[in-house]
Motif scaffolding. Structure first.
Motif, PDB file in Angstrom:
ATOM      1  N   GLN A  30       0.587  -3.705  23.890  1.00  0.00           N
ATOM      2  CA  GLN A  30      -0.688  -3.559  23.121  1.00  0.00           C
ATOM      3  C   GLN A  30      -0.503  -2.634  21.936  1.00  0.00           C
ATOM      4  OE1 GLN A  30      -3.818  -2.360  25.724  1.00  0.00           O
ATOM      5  NE2 GLN A  30      -4.389  -4.476  26.185  1.00  0.00           N
ATOM      6  N   SER A  31       0.149  -1.524  22.274  1.00  0.00           N
ATOM      7  CA  SER A  31       0.364  -0.529  21.218  1.00  0.00           C
ATOM      8  C   SER A  31       1.169  -1.124  20.071  1.00  0.00           C
ATOM      9  CB  SER A  31       1.079   0.681  21.830  1.00  0.00           C
ATOM     10  OG  SER A  31       1.506   1.550  20.818  1.00  0.00           O
ATOM     11  N   LEU A  32       2.202  -1.838  20.466  1.00  0.00           N
ATOM     12  CA  LEU A  32       3.054  -2.434  19.440  1.00  0.00           C
ATOM     13  C   LEU A  32       2.276  -3.488  18.641  1.00  0.00           C
ATOM     14  CD1 LEU A  32       6.411  -2.762  21.387  1.00  0.00           C
ATOM     15  CD2 LEU A  32       6.004  -1.408  19.331  1.00  0.00           C
ATOM     16  N   GLN A  33       1.438  -4.235  19.366  1.00  0.00           N
ATOM     17  CA  GLN A  33       0.636  -5.236  18.644  1.00  0.00           C
ATOM     18  C   GLN A  33      -0.330  -4.572  17.679  1.00  0.00           C
ATOM     19  OE1 GLN A  33      -0.888  -7.463  21.949  1.00  0.00           O
ATOM     20  NE2 GLN A  33       0.607  -9.147  21.652  1.00  0.00           N
ATOM     21  N   SER A  34      -0.907  -3.487  18.194  1.00  0.00           N
ATOM     22  CA  SER A  34      -1.820  -2.732  17.307  1.00  0.00           C
ATOM     23  C   SER A  34      -1.072  -2.215  16.089  1.00  0.00           C
ATOM     24  CB  SER A  34      -2.434  -1.584  18.118  1.00  0.00           C
ATOM     25  OG  SER A  34      -3.045  -0.680  17.254  1.00  0.00           O
ATOM     26  N   ASP A  35       0.111  -1.711  16.397  1.00  0.00           N
ATOM     27  CA  ASP A  35       0.936  -1.204  15.295  1.00  0.00           C
ATOM     28  C   ASP A  35       1.275  -2.337  14.321  1.00  0.00           C
ATOM     29  OD1 ASP A  35       2.413   0.562  13.812  1.00  0.00           O
ATOM     30  OD2 ASP A  35       4.246   0.254  14.970  1.00  0.00           O
ATOM     31  N   LEU A  36       1.559  -3.471  14.924  1.00  0.00           N
ATOM     32  CA  LEU A  36       1.893  -4.625  14.104  1.00  0.00           C
ATOM     33  C   LEU A  36       0.708  -5.019  13.210  1.00  0.00           C
ATOM     34  CD1 LEU A  36       4.106  -6.753  13.624  1.00  0.00           C
ATOM     35  CD2 LEU A  36       2.965  -8.156  15.345  1.00  0.00           C
ATOM     36  N   ALA A  37      -0.466  -4.997  13.849  1.00  0.00           N
ATOM     37  CA  ALA A  37      -1.665  -5.331  13.051  1.00  0.00           C
ATOM     38  C   ALA A  37      -1.856  -4.337  11.922  1.00  0.00           C
ATOM     39  CB  ALA A  37      -2.886  -5.350  13.963  1.00  0.00           C
ATOM     40  N   ASP A  38      -1.647  -3.068  12.277  1.00  0.00           N
ATOM     41  CA  ASP A  38      -1.755  -2.027  11.231  1.00  0.00           C
ATOM     42  C   ASP A  38      -0.785  -2.294  10.096  1.00  0.00           C
ATOM     43  OD1 ASP A  38      -3.768  -0.691  12.381  1.00  0.00           O
ATOM     44  OD2 ASP A  38      -2.518   0.848  13.345  1.00  0.00           O
ATOM     45  N   LYS A  39       0.433  -2.574  10.515  1.00  0.00           N
ATOM     46  CA  LYS A  39       1.455  -2.786   9.488  1.00  0.00           C
ATOM     47  C   LYS A  39       1.121  -4.021   8.654  1.00  0.00           C
ATOM     48  CE  LYS A  39       5.381  -0.366  11.537  1.00  0.00           C
ATOM     49  NZ  LYS A  39       5.302   0.740  10.626  1.00  0.00           N
ATOM     50  N   ASN A  40       0.626  -5.042   9.319  1.00  0.00           N
ATOM     51  CA  ASN A  40       0.224  -6.235   8.573  1.00  0.00           C
ATOM     52  C   ASN A  40      -0.871  -5.911   7.558  1.00  0.00           C
ATOM     53  OD1 ASN A  40       1.979  -8.133   9.530  1.00  0.00           O
ATOM     54  ND2 ASN A  40       0.728  -8.596  11.337  1.00  0.00           N
ATOM     55  N   ARG A  41      -1.826  -5.168   8.048  1.00  0.00           N
ATOM     56  CA  ARG A  41      -2.913  -4.768   7.128  1.00  0.00           C
ATOM     57  C   ARG A  41      -2.350  -3.973   5.953  1.00  0.00           C
ATOM     58  NH1 ARG A  41      -5.989  -3.853  11.658  1.00  0.00           N
ATOM     59  NH2 ARG A  41      -5.523  -1.624  11.610  1.00  0.00           N
ATOM     60  N   TYR A  42      -1.463  -3.084   6.320  1.00  0.00           N
ATOM     61  CA  TYR A  42      -0.895  -2.234   5.288  1.00  0.00           C
ATOM     62  C   TYR A  42      -0.101  -3.063   4.282  1.00  0.00           C
ATOM     63  CZ  TYR A  42       1.932   1.282   3.013  1.00  0.00           C
ATOM     64  OH  TYR A  42       2.546   2.041   2.072  1.00  0.00           O
ATOM     65  N   ILE A  43       0.656  -4.020   4.865  1.00  0.00           N
ATOM     66  CA  ILE A  43       1.432  -4.899   3.988  1.00  0.00           C
ATOM     67  C   ILE A  43       0.492  -5.680   3.065  1.00  0.00           C
ATOM     68  CG2 ILE A  43       2.855  -6.994   3.955  1.00  0.00           C
ATOM     69  CD1 ILE A  43       4.229  -5.796   6.493  1.00  0.00           C
ATOM     70  N   ALA A  44      -0.583  -6.158   3.660  1.00  0.00           N
ATOM     71  CA  ALA A  44      -1.551  -6.911   2.839  1.00  0.00           C
ATOM     72  C   ALA A  44      -2.111  -6.028   1.736  1.00  0.00           C
ATOM     73  CB  ALA A  44      -2.675  -7.435   3.729  1.00  0.00           C
ATOM     74  N   THR A  45      -2.460  -4.812   2.134  1.00  0.00           N
ATOM     75  CA  THR A  45      -2.981  -3.867   1.125  1.00  0.00           C
ATOM     76  C   THR A  45      -1.953  -3.627   0.027  1.00  0.00           C
ATOM     77  OG1 THR A  45      -4.202  -2.785   2.864  1.00  0.00           O
ATOM     78  CG2 THR A  45      -3.972  -1.569   0.810  1.00  0.00           C
ATOM     79  N   LEU A  46      -0.706  -3.406   0.483  1.00  0.00           N
ATOM     80  CA  LEU A  46       0.359  -3.148  -0.492  1.00  0.00           C
ATOM     81  C   LEU A  46       0.557  -4.347  -1.422  1.00  0.00           C
ATOM     82  CD1 LEU A  46       3.207  -1.272   1.403  1.00  0.00           C
ATOM     83  CD2 LEU A  46       1.780  -0.420  -0.452  1.00  0.00           C
ATOM     84  N   GLU A  47       0.504  -5.528  -0.798  1.00  0.00           N
ATOM     85  CA  GLU A  47       0.691  -6.729  -1.613  1.00  0.00           C
ATOM     86  C   GLU A  47      -0.444  -6.868  -2.630  1.00  0.00           C
ATOM     87  OE1 GLU A  47       3.257  -9.805   1.131  1.00  0.00           O
ATOM     88  OE2 GLU A  47       1.080  -9.792   1.296  1.00  0.00           O
TER      89      GLU A  47
END
Ligand SMILES: Nc1ncnc2c1ncn2[C@@H]1O[C@H](COP(=O)(O)OP(=O)(O)OP(=O)(O)O)[C@@H](O)[C@H]1O
Length: 979
Positions: free
Chosen positions: A793-810
């Motif tokens: 779960q934690s990793l998935q949450s982290d993954l979601a965070d990172k995805n969001r962050y990547i989207a923001t960065l993009e």
């Protein structure tokens, strides 16, 4: 001074009352004042009076030259182009003739052919050849008037055809072959058509030959022979200027002497007037039939019926026109007091005199002459008691407010101007009304007083001077210079018209003041008579003109202001018209009849002498070229022209300066606009840079926050998720110290997840752990499977965070790229230093994105591995629940396998119970993941910091330093903990 005490009543001259004429002085007063003693008064000094007796005797009808015979006319007629009214009005013009308009030329009467007058003219080829008779004029002139006659003059006189007195009409006289060609009398070249176009007799050949190049004048039309084909045909009155040549050949005819007879106030019937006097206007004759009588012929004789217009037309009109053409002209009225001088010169409202009519003609001429431009200035002076006063100066107010004395006006002489008064106010006039007003102002200032002879007697000689300046219109060189006109284009011609109303000669008055005035008046008139007499005398004595020392004989011009002022006119520089006024009847006269007759005869003799002696060689004034020289400096027209040119030049310069200024202004404005555009562009670029920086900062902030969140998440893995992740719970309070930097990828690659052995979870030590935490750490199943789920779960949450962050960065990157593109397109030419930095930033961002993507993939793989491990674990548990040793073994083996692969041998963990071992393995695996994450975060932070440093110039570095320092505690702590 008596002059200042003299009142100056208003004298309505130009616009006098239109009522009946003032009553003439009564005879009574005159009689009472004419005492025998008065004969020896100053008035007796008058030359005419001095020679009264002899003169009257000499000028007898028998002695007068005979009128030319009609034969002469007949013989000459064939040579003269005839003119009919049809031709003059509408018929074809004779070849070589041009049609031009004139005004009332024919109205100028021809002078009578008085021998004495002819004799007075200087010798000329014309007179010498045309006088058939050699009769001497000496026989016809009284001894008192006789003067030595020069041989030349004698010759001339001898050849003069005697004219019969009282013979022929006026028109016949006008066509006399002896009529001297003149600028003024219109003889010779002119065919007078009077009263609606009746053609008069043609001029005799000699007159025509000596005429102004064959011009024929009527009252309305003038034909002129065009001798010079190259010359432009003169137009209008200017055609009369062609008479110049004739005038230069012989100076005759430029002096007109007229006598006007004033009506006798006491006589009702005009025919009864005069008694022994005979006045014939047609014959231009005045004859006195009394004692010492004789016949007097003049150019014009105006009887009591003639009005001022008639006088002007005959005596002054042509002269005024000549003045407009460039000749100097002088008209003066001479006569006894009260005989009508002022009346003739000024006239009344209903009967305007010479001055107003001349003014009208002057402006008519200007209107008729569009090819020239004119400037008129007028002055008005009076000679009173031998002092000159400016009648236009106005009252002089002294410092104390009292009337002050006028500046003394002196007479000066100049080679071009002749004798002139200075300082004298000259007023420029632009209309007849204005000119009349100026003269009326002067009239009002003139000194008049009631005398025994005239209720409003002029006590001074009044001189109106109208200076006429003219020049050809158009550019210099636009008009051909011709022999005929000798007009140099562009030059200014200055001529002067002098209109003089002399004070009347008079007997001594009772009043002392009047006597003083009279004395000065008489003295000046005496001098005038003397000068005129000597003019004749000098000419007659051609060889004796010079005295023994060889000097010119003295002419007493300087003996009076009047003669000094008239010097130019009397010495031949001007056209002259003298109007002598007389009153034949003694009725109304203050003088005794005998005295009156004597005075009248004296005036007539003065007129005769003037006609005989004054010879005018008036020439058209030279045209001054430019403003230089004396004439030029005098010509206001030139000065004004120069001034206008200078002003125009200044105006042009100002306009140019203005244009330049406006051009400069426009340029400046353009530059300003460009500068503003540049500034705006710079500002935009700066704003874009700021925005970019802001975006970068925002991205960094978000990333830092995200990373912090991640960090906190990592912490919270042990805090918040402690229930499900026992390994983290075990290390509570030292979570941070447990972070180890490690690559997630590497850790994942090495991770060999094994299903923990059954029971190991149950045997997990609780030492040092809270009960709750222990419970939690065991998971729902109490064997750590819950921890794996939490981990996933934690990793998935982290993954979601990172995805969001990547989207923001993009997203940010996209914006930054757009901005950068627009900026790059605007400042391509400005070098690529910024672009380099930007490109590097973009590259780094791209690298960061790809790095994050790689991490994402790692994490996905890790999640997949963990999911797989969990499933295996669950399968093992299911087998274990069946009691089969295989299943337990398999499960244990799996668990050991996992733990054995993850943990080093001999480690205390290995000696731990199975549950602990499983937990320890999970913990270690989590540690690896955490380490990998930490490593990744650190890497990202470093990367972000690097980008920020490279993108933020100047003080941005300071802020980046500040920012980094704010991050440092976390990062540094992370780094220090990995050591
Ligand atoms: N031709 C004329 N017809 C009618 N009235 C005239 C005529 N001439 C002169 N008079 C009148 O005679 C009077 C005297 O005339 P004026 O003042 O012109 O004389 P003057 O010669 O100028 O005298 P003075 O020398 O004293 O000034 C005036 O009232 C004037 O109206």
């Amino acid at each position: 001074m008596t002059s200042h005490t003299l009142p100056r009543p208003s004298r309505p001259s130009i616009a006098p009352p239109t009522g009946p004429l003032p009553s003439l002085p009564v005879a009574k007063s005159r009689v009472s004042n004419v005492a025998p003693a008065s004969r020896s008064s100053p008035g007796s000094l008058l030359p005419a009076r001095a020679n009264n007796t002899t003169a009257s005797r000499a000028v007898s009808s028998s002695a007068l030259p005979q009128r030319p015979s009609p034969k002469t006319h007949t013989s000459s007629a064939s040579n003269v182009p005839t003119l009919t009214t049809t031709e003059s009005s509408a018929g074809p013009l004779p070849p070589g003739k041009s049609l031009r308009k004139t005004v009332s030329i024919g109205a100028f009467p021809q002078p009578p052919k008085h021998a004495s007058r002819l004799g007075s003219h200087p010798p000329s080829p014309l007179s010498a050849s045309s006088t058939p008779n050699g009769e001497s004029v000496e026989s016809r002139i009284a001894p008192g008037f006789k003067s030595p006659v020069t041989p030349a003059r004698r010759t001339s006189l001898r050849k003069t055809t005697p004219r019969a007195s009282n013979v022929g009409g006026r028109s016949l006289l006008a066509k006399s072959p002896l009529s001297p060609p003149s600028l003024l009398n219109g003889s010779g070249e002119s065919l007078a058509v009077e009263n609606g176009g009746h053609l008069s007799l043609p001029s005799p050949p000699q007159s025509r030959n000596s005429s102004a190049q064959g011009s024929y004048a009527t009252s309305v039309t003038t034909f002129e022979d065009v001798g010079d084909d190259d010359a432009p045909a003169p137009t209008g009155m200017n055609a009369m200027a062609t008479a110049d040549n004739a005038m230069q050949k012989d100076g005759k005819g430029n002096v007109i002497v007229s006598v006007r007879v004033r009506p006798d106030a006491g006589t009702k019937d005009p025919k009864q007037e005069g008694g022994e006097w005979e006045v014939s206007g047609k014959q231009a004759l005045i004859a006195y039939r009394g004692r010492e009588g004789g016949d007097y012929y003049y150019d014009n004789v105006f009887d009591t019926q003639d009005n001022n217009a008639r006088v002007y037309d005959a005596a002054a009109k042509r002269l005024v026109r000549r003045v407009m053409e460039g000749y100097h002209g002088t008209v003066f009225a001479y006569g006894m007091t009260g005989t009508g001088k002022t009346f003739s010169m000024q006239g009344t409202a209903t009967n305007p005199g010479v001055i107003p009519l001349a003014i009208t003609d002057i402006f008519s001429y200007i209107r008729e002459t569009p090819h020239r431009e004119f400037l008129l200035r007028v002055s008005y002076l009076e000679i009173y008691n031998e002092k000159i006063h400016d009648l236009l100066a106005g009252p002089i107010i002294g410092a104390n407010g009292q009337p002050g004395a006028q500046e003394e006006i002196k007479l000066r002489e100049d080679s071009k101007r002749g004798v002139y008064a200075t300082p004298l106010k000259e007023e420029i006039v632009q209309s007849p009304t204005q000119l009349l007003r100026v003269i009326a102002r002067g009239d009002n200032a003139r000194r008049v007083a009631g005398t025994q002879f005239n209720a409003r007697s002029s006590r001074s000689h009044a001189v109106v001077q109208i200076v006429v300046e003219s020049r050809e219109r158009g550019a210099a060189g636009s008009f051909k210079d011709t022999k005929r006109t000798a007009i140099t284009p562009g030059g200014v011609r200055v001529s002067t018209l002098s209109l003089i109303d002399l004070a009347g000669s008079e007997k001594a008055a009772e009043n002392k003041e009047r006597r003083t005035e009279g004395s000065h008046i008489n003295k000046s008139l005496l001098t005038l008579g003397t000068v005129i007499a000597r003019l004749s005398s000098d000419k007659d004595k051609a060889s004796a003109d010079k005295d023994k020392s060889g000097k010119e004989k003295h002419l007493p011009y300087r003996d009076s202001k009047l003669t000094r002022l008239l010097q130019g006119a009397l010495s031949g520089g001007s056209l002259v018209s003298i109007l002598c006024t007389i009153q034949t009847g003694a009725s109304g006269s203050s003088a005794a009849t005998s005295t009156h007759i004597g005075e009248t005869l004296s005036t007539l003799k003065f007129a005769s002498r003037a006609k005989n002696n004054i010879v005018s060689h008036a020439k058209k004034a030279e045209e001054s070229q430019g403003a230089g020289g004396d004439a030029g400096s005098r010509a206001l027209l030139d000065r004004y022209r120069v001034e206008i040119q200078e002003l125009r030049k200044q105006l042009d310069e100002q306009n140019k300066a203005k244009e330049t200024q406006s051009t400069n202004g426009e340029q400046q404005e353009k530059e300003d606009v460009e500068e503003k555009a540049r500034e705006l562009e710079d500002r935009q670029r700066h704003e874009e840079q700021m925005l970019e920086m802001q975006l970068a900062r925002t991205a960094l902030k978000e990333r830092i926050e995200h990373l912090n969140r991640l960090i906190l998440s990592s912490k919270s893995l042990g805090v918040n998720n402690g229930r499900s992740f026992s390994s983290m719970s075990l290390q509570r309070g030292s979570t941070v110290s447990e972070f180890r930097p490690m690559s997630v990828r590497s850790s994942a690659s090495h991770a060999t997840l094994e299903v923990p052995k059954r029971g190991s979870q149950t045997t997990l030590p609780t030492t040092g752990l809270d009960g709750d935490e222990d419970d939690d750490s065991l998971g729902d199943n109490g064997d750590g499977t819950a921890s794996q789920g939490a981990q996933i779960q934690s990793l998935q949450s982290d993954l979601a965070d990172k995805n969001r962050y990547i989207a923001t960065l993009e997203k940010r990157l996209l914006q930054a790229r757009r901005t950068s593109h627009s900026r790059v397109s605007m400042s391509l030419s400005r070098g690529g230093s910024e672009d380099g930095g930007l490109t590097a930033t973009i590259a780094e961002k791209d690298a960061e994105i790809s790095s994050l993507r790689a991490q994402l993939e790692d994490k996905e793989r890790m999640i997949a591995a963990l999911t797989s491990a969990r499933r295996k674990n669950e399968a093992a548990q299911e087998l274990g629940s069946d009691g089969s040793p295989a299943s337990r073994r398999t499960s244990q083996q799996r668990s050991e396998g996992i733990n054995g692969s993850m943990l080093p041998k001999g480690s205390p963990v290995t000696s731990s119970p199975r549950t602990f071992s499983l937990s320890s393995n999970s913990e270690r695996r989590m540690d690896d993941v955490t380490r990998m994450l930490d490593e990744m975060i650190l890497k990202q932070v470093d990367s972000a910091e690097r980008i920020r440093r490279s993108s933020l110039p100047g003080n941005a570095s300071a802020s980046s330093g500040t920012r980094r320092s704010s991050l440092r505690p976390v990062n540094e702590s992370l780094v220090s903990e990995t050591m």
